[in-house]
Design a protein around this motif. Structure first.
Motif, PDB file in Angstrom:
ATOM      1  N   ASP A  83      15.858-110.498 -78.219  1.00  0.00           N
ATOM      2  CA  ASP A  83      15.845-111.510 -79.271  1.00  0.00           C
ATOM      3  C   ASP A  83      17.094-112.378 -79.146  1.00  0.00           C
ATOM      4  OD1 ASP A  83      17.901-110.453 -81.618  1.00  0.00           O
ATOM      5  OD2 ASP A  83      17.010-108.836 -80.438  1.00  0.00           O
ATOM      6  N   LEU A  84      17.006-113.592 -79.645  1.00  0.00           N
ATOM      7  CA  LEU A  84      18.075-114.569 -79.446  1.00  0.00           C
ATOM      8  C   LEU A  84      19.383-114.112 -80.082  1.00  0.00           C
ATOM      9  CD1 LEU A  84      18.669-117.358 -78.231  1.00  0.00           C
ATOM     10  CD2 LEU A  84      18.051-118.361 -80.442  1.00  0.00           C
ATOM     11  N   THR A  85      19.305-113.525 -81.268  1.00  0.00           N
ATOM     12  CA  THR A  85      20.530-113.100 -81.954  1.00  0.00           C
ATOM     13  C   THR A  85      21.276-112.044 -81.148  1.00  0.00           C
ATOM     14  OG1 THR A  85      19.559-113.575 -84.122  1.00  0.00           O
ATOM     15  CG2 THR A  85      21.441-112.080 -84.068  1.00  0.00           C
ATOM     16  N   THR A  86      20.548-111.042 -80.646  1.00  0.00           N
ATOM     17  CA  THR A  86      21.195-109.982 -79.875  1.00  0.00           C
ATOM     18  C   THR A  86      21.765-110.512 -78.571  1.00  0.00           C
ATOM     19  OG1 THR A  86      19.722-108.306 -80.811  1.00  0.00           O
ATOM     20  CG2 THR A  86      20.851-107.752 -78.761  1.00  0.00           C
ATOM     21  N   MET A  87      20.989-111.306 -77.832  1.00  0.00           N
ATOM     22  CA  MET A  87      21.486-111.808 -76.542  1.00  0.00           C
ATOM     23  C   MET A  87      22.675-112.736 -76.728  1.00  0.00           C
ATOM     24  SD  MET A  87      18.247-112.245 -73.958  1.00  0.00           S
ATOM     25  CE  MET A  87      17.452-113.598 -74.805  1.00  0.00           C
ATOM     26  N   THR A  88      22.697-113.477 -77.830  1.00  0.00           N
ATOM     27  CA  THR A  88      23.848-114.339 -78.101  1.00  0.00           C
ATOM     28  C   THR A  88      25.106-113.507 -78.331  1.00  0.00           C
ATOM     29  OG1 THR A  88      22.424-116.053 -79.052  1.00  0.00           O
ATOM     30  CG2 THR A  88      24.749-116.138 -79.625  1.00  0.00           C
ATOM     31  N   GLN A  89      24.945-112.382 -79.014  1.00  0.00           N
ATOM     32  CA  GLN A  89      26.094-111.490 -79.221  1.00  0.00           C
ATOM     33  C   GLN A  89      26.547-110.863 -77.904  1.00  0.00           C
ATOM     34  OE1 GLN A  89      24.357-108.941 -82.239  1.00  0.00           O
ATOM     35  NE2 GLN A  89      25.611-109.868 -83.840  1.00  0.00           N
ATOM     36  N   VAL A  90      25.588-110.437 -77.088  1.00  0.00           N
ATOM     37  CA  VAL A  90      25.911-109.740 -75.841  1.00  0.00           C
ATOM     38  C   VAL A  90      26.569-110.679 -74.829  1.00  0.00           C
ATOM     39  CG1 VAL A  90      24.917-108.580 -73.832  1.00  0.00           C
ATOM     40  CG2 VAL A  90      24.130-107.974 -76.129  1.00  0.00           C
ATOM     41  N   TYR A  91      25.982-111.855 -74.637  1.00  0.00           N
ATOM     42  CA  TYR A  91      26.419-112.724 -73.545  1.00  0.00           C
ATOM     43  C   TYR A  91      27.431-113.793 -73.969  1.00  0.00           C
ATOM     44  CZ  TYR A  91      22.536-110.595 -71.043  1.00  0.00           C
ATOM     45  OH  TYR A  91      21.688-109.686 -70.455  1.00  0.00           O
ATOM     46  N   ASN A 138      29.273-113.406 -77.133  1.00  0.00           N
ATOM     47  CA  ASN A 138      30.156-112.853 -78.165  1.00  0.00           C
ATOM     48  C   ASN A 138      30.173-113.753 -79.408  1.00  0.00           C
ATOM     49  OD1 ASN A 138      31.884-110.913 -79.221  1.00  0.00           O
ATOM     50  ND2 ASN A 138      33.724-111.981 -78.517  1.00  0.00           N
ATOM     51  N   THR A 139      28.990-114.262 -79.755  1.00  0.00           N
ATOM     52  CA  THR A 139      28.831-115.156 -80.898  1.00  0.00           C
ATOM     53  C   THR A 139      27.782-114.582 -81.841  1.00  0.00           C
ATOM     54  OG1 THR A 139      29.384-117.088 -79.562  1.00  0.00           O
ATOM     55  CG2 THR A 139      28.182-117.493 -81.613  1.00  0.00           C
ATOM     56  N   ASN A 140      28.054-114.661 -83.124  1.00  0.00           N
ATOM     57  CA  ASN A 140      27.145-114.093 -84.119  1.00  0.00           C
ATOM     58  C   ASN A 140      26.468-115.219 -84.904  1.00  0.00           C
ATOM     59  OD1 ASN A 140      25.772-112.468 -85.898  1.00  0.00           O
ATOM     60  ND2 ASN A 140      27.568-111.918 -87.116  1.00  0.00           N
ATOM     61  N   VAL A 141      25.165-115.372 -84.692  1.00  0.00           N
ATOM     62  CA  VAL A 141      24.411-116.384 -85.438  1.00  0.00           C
ATOM     63  C   VAL A 141      23.605-115.759 -86.578  1.00  0.00           C
ATOM     64  CG1 VAL A 141      24.260-118.011 -83.523  1.00  0.00           C
ATOM     65  CG2 VAL A 141      22.489-116.244 -83.791  1.00  0.00           C
ATOM     66  N   GLN A 142      23.780-114.462 -86.796  1.00  0.00           N
ATOM     67  CA  GLN A 142      23.033-113.784 -87.848  1.00  0.00           C
ATOM     68  C   GLN A 142      23.254-114.402 -89.228  1.00  0.00           C
ATOM     69  OE1 GLN A 142      20.773-111.245 -87.266  1.00  0.00           O
ATOM     70  NE2 GLN A 142      20.213-111.559 -89.424  1.00  0.00           N
ATOM     71  N   PRO A 143      24.479-114.882 -89.556  1.00  0.00           N
ATOM     72  CA  PRO A 143      24.671-115.489 -90.889  1.00  0.00           C
ATOM     73  C   PRO A 143      23.712-116.635 -91.186  1.00  0.00           C
ATOM     74  CG  PRO A 143      26.798-115.025 -89.908  1.00  0.00           C
ATOM     75  CD  PRO A 143      25.773-114.751 -88.846  1.00  0.00           C
ATOM     76  N   PHE A 144      23.306-117.399 -90.164  1.00  0.00           N
ATOM     77  CA  PHE A 144      22.361-118.486 -90.400  1.00  0.00           C
ATOM     78  C   PHE A 144      21.002-117.944 -90.828  1.00  0.00           C
ATOM     79  CE2 PHE A 144      25.484-120.480 -87.596  1.00  0.00           C
ATOM     80  CZ  PHE A 144      25.686-121.694 -88.224  1.00  0.00           C
ATOM     81  N   GLU A 145      20.559-116.868 -90.166  1.00  0.00           N
ATOM     82  CA  GLU A 145      19.282-116.266 -90.557  1.00  0.00           C
ATOM     83  C   GLU A 145      19.392-115.580 -91.914  1.00  0.00           C
ATOM     84  OE1 GLU A 145      15.809-113.191 -88.985  1.00  0.00           O
ATOM     85  OE2 GLU A 145      17.142-114.174 -87.562  1.00  0.00           O
ATOM     86  N   ASP A 146      20.524-114.938 -92.170  1.00  0.00           N
ATOM     87  CA  ASP A 146      20.717-114.295 -93.472  1.00  0.00           C
ATOM     88  C   ASP A 146      20.648-115.312 -94.596  1.00  0.00           C
ATOM     89  OD1 ASP A 146      21.015-111.898 -92.158  1.00  0.00           O
ATOM     90  OD2 ASP A 146      23.208-111.884 -92.272  1.00  0.00           O
ATOM     91  N   ALA A 147      21.290-116.465 -94.396  1.00  0.00           N
ATOM     92  CA  ALA A 147      21.258-117.517 -95.422  1.00  0.00           C
ATOM     93  C   ALA A 147      19.848-118.033 -95.629  1.00  0.00           C
ATOM     94  CB  ALA A 147      22.193-118.660 -95.020  1.00  0.00           C
ATOM     95  N   LEU A 148      19.113-118.199 -94.519  1.00  0.00           N
ATOM     96  CA  LEU A 148      17.730-118.673 -94.618  1.00  0.00           C
ATOM     97  C   LEU A 148      16.860-117.646 -95.347  1.00  0.00           C
ATOM     98  CD1 LEU A 148      15.567-120.762 -93.869  1.00  0.00           C
ATOM     99  CD2 LEU A 148      15.235-119.519 -91.711  1.00  0.00           C
ATOM    100  N   LYS A 149      17.038-116.373 -95.031  1.00  0.00           N
ATOM    101  CA  LYS A 149      16.230-115.333 -95.680  1.00  0.00           C
ATOM    102  C   LYS A 149      16.514-115.279 -97.177  1.00  0.00           C
ATOM    103  CE  LYS A 149      14.949-110.453 -95.495  1.00  0.00           C
ATOM    104  NZ  LYS A 149      15.130-109.155 -94.783  1.00  0.00           N
ATOM    105  N   THR A 150      17.785-115.347 -97.548  1.00  0.00           N
ATOM    106  CA  THR A 150      18.145-115.303 -98.972  1.00  0.00           C
ATOM    107  C   THR A 150      17.516-116.464 -99.727  1.00  0.00           C
ATOM    108  OG1 THR A 150      20.243-114.185 -98.506  1.00  0.00           O
ATOM    109  CG2 THR A 150      20.067-115.345-100.603  1.00  0.00           C
ATOM    110  N   ALA A 151      17.636-117.662 -99.155  1.00  0.00           N
ATOM    111  CA  ALA A 151      17.071-118.844 -99.811  1.00  0.00           C
ATOM    112  C   ALA A 151      15.546-118.765 -99.881  1.00  0.00           C
ATOM    113  CB  ALA A 151      17.510-120.106 -99.067  1.00  0.00           C
ATOM    114  N   THR A 152      14.919-118.334 -98.800  1.00  0.00           N
ATOM    115  CA  THR A 152      13.460-118.285 -98.752  1.00  0.00           C
ATOM    116  C   THR A 152      12.907-117.230 -99.707  1.00  0.00           C
ATOM    117  OG1 THR A 152      13.496-119.004 -96.439  1.00  0.00           O
ATOM    118  CG2 THR A 152      11.469-118.019 -97.243  1.00  0.00           C
ATOM    119  N   ALA A 212      23.709-122.732 -74.686  1.00  0.00           N
ATOM    120  CA  ALA A 212      24.902-122.026 -74.200  1.00  0.00           C
ATOM    121  C   ALA A 212      24.528-120.683 -73.567  1.00  0.00           C
ATOM    122  CB  ALA A 212      25.876-121.817 -75.358  1.00  0.00           C
ATOM    123  N   LEU A 213      23.570-119.999 -74.164  1.00  0.00           N
ATOM    124  CA  LEU A 213      23.136-118.709 -73.637  1.00  0.00           C
ATOM    125  C   LEU A 213      22.574-118.859 -72.233  1.00  0.00           C
ATOM    126  CD1 LEU A 213      22.382-115.687 -73.923  1.00  0.00           C
ATOM    127  CD2 LEU A 213      20.239-116.432 -75.011  1.00  0.00           C
TER     128      LEU A 213
END
Length: 389
Positions: A111-119, A121-135, A206-207
């Motif tokens: 998944d994009l979030t995991t591979m972004t962290q692995v390759y 070292n960037t965490n994009v999870q906050p964007f999905e967390d914000a979207l989930k909370t709002a939705t 970037a990935l």
């Protein structure tokens, strides 16, 4: 040579049942984003797509030398659904971060979030967390105050793959409620979905650049380029679909149900003869009574699970058969259990076919559009879903 990335957000996963994109985001190598976000009709979930936006998207794709996506066949098919099959798409310009991730580490999540962290070292999870909370909050408001709005839920004909909490199918809702209630433009609900989409598009680009470096370092780049050739083939297979006969399906369901019951009765009868008359076979997997019968009566030498329990997985049961003579009660019980499970698995597949099929002109035939995933296993074996064929 210019390179862009592309990401779509859709009203569901089931593109051939009516799901369509309502948000298109692109990112270029200069760190700039392009965004097309469309109003979704509340009662039908149908995006309202301006003609000029279609022309702009096509122009951006035409002008790019390369296009990077995470699982491009989905975005391609989504765009084709929205544009009524009129999108021009050059597969020779497409790179896939999903295929690259599988080639670099097939036994790790892709998944994009995991591979972004692995390759990266960037965490994009906050964007999905914000979207989930709002939705999730928007879904609650919509159910209370907008009873005619069509909110995603399991059982709707246009989303047969929807499970218990399909919140992401409704990520268009925060913006829709913000517009209906005339929230100020600074309210986060106006942009929470587009910010999420832009983050995905940006990190995808970037990935891929990092993945390409690793693929070249490991001598895998040419293999990767060969694997890319499967993408248009897979997409074409999915769009054409598989035909299925309703009468043949019903005949098989009846036959397999009868065989499953007979085989189950055989197992219960054998268990009863050895003091386990209370044995009830689980619909799937194992239960305590079945494990007790194996450990206390059959007493096989078998593999263990991670928790130390006797494994009753298919491969373990097949191995156990070799420990007992044909005709013995142990052999008959294990072979009957294996055969029953095989019928039950087939019945579950067939149930899925009915949930996902679409009628053809011939009233007795239907069509399925399963999602095929070349990276769904640790090996080169593919996986299939929605439905599993």
């Amino acid at each position: 040579m210019s390179m862009i990335s592309l990401d779509t957000e859709t009203t569901g996963l089931d593109l051939y049942h009516g799901a369509k994109p309502y948000l298109i985001t692109m990112a270029n190598e200069q760190g700039e984003n392009l965004v097309w976000e469309w109003e979704v009709q509340h009662e039908t979930r149908e995006p309202i797509i301006p003609y000029e936006d279609i022309a702009e998207i096509q122009e951006a794709l035409d002008n790019a030398d390369y296009i990077v996506l995470q699982n491009p066949k989905f975005d391609y098919n989504a765009l084709q659904q929205a544009l009524l099959g009129k999108l021009y798409w050059n597969w020779n310009k497409v790179y896939d971060t999903l295929l690259a991730g599988h080639l670099l580490a097939s036994n790790q999540p892709h998944d994009l979030t995991t591979m972004t962290q692995v390759y990266l070292n960037t965490n994009v999870q906050p964007f999905e967390d914000a979207l989930k909370t709002a939705t999730m909050e928007a879904r609650k408001l919509a159910k209370q105050d907008y009873p005619t709005w069509r909110i995603a839920q399991p059982g709707l004909p246009e989303m047969p793959s929807a499970k218990s909490n399909p919140w992401k199918y409704d990520a268009w809702l925060p913006r829709a409620i913000a517009a209906d209630r005339k929230y100020k433009r600074l309210h986060p609900w106006w942009t929470v979905c587009s910010e999420y989409g832009c983050s995905d598009a940006t990190v995808t680009l970037a990935l891929f650049k990092r993945q390409r470096e690793l693929l070249e370092e490991r001598g895998l780049w040419r293999i990767y380029l060969e694997r890319l050739k499967v993408l248009p083939v897979v997409s074409d297979i999915e769009s054409k679909g598989v035909t299925i006969s309703k009468s043949n399906l019903q005949k098989l369901q009846k036959e397999y149900s009868t065989e499953s019951k007979r085989l189950g009765d055989t197992c219960v009868s054998i268990a009863g003869k050895y003091g386990h008359g209370d044995l009830v076979l689980p619909k799937s997997g194992n239960n305590g009574a079945l494990l007790d019968f194996f450990k206390g009566v059959i007493k096989p030498i078998g593999e263990r699970t991670k928790t130390g329990q006797l494994s009753l997985a298919k491969s373990s049961l097949i191995a156990m058969l070799g420990q007992f003579e044909e005709g013995s009660f142990q052999y008959e019980f294990i072979s009957s259990l294996l055969a029953k499970r095989k019928r039950d698995t087939a019945l579950a597949y067939m149930e899925g076919y009915e949930r996902f099929w679409l009628p053809l002109k011939d009233g007795g035939c239907y069509i399925l559009h399963p999602s095929l995933n070349p990276t769904g296993r640790d090996t080169l074996r593919w996986s299939s879903s929605n439905p599993n064929e």
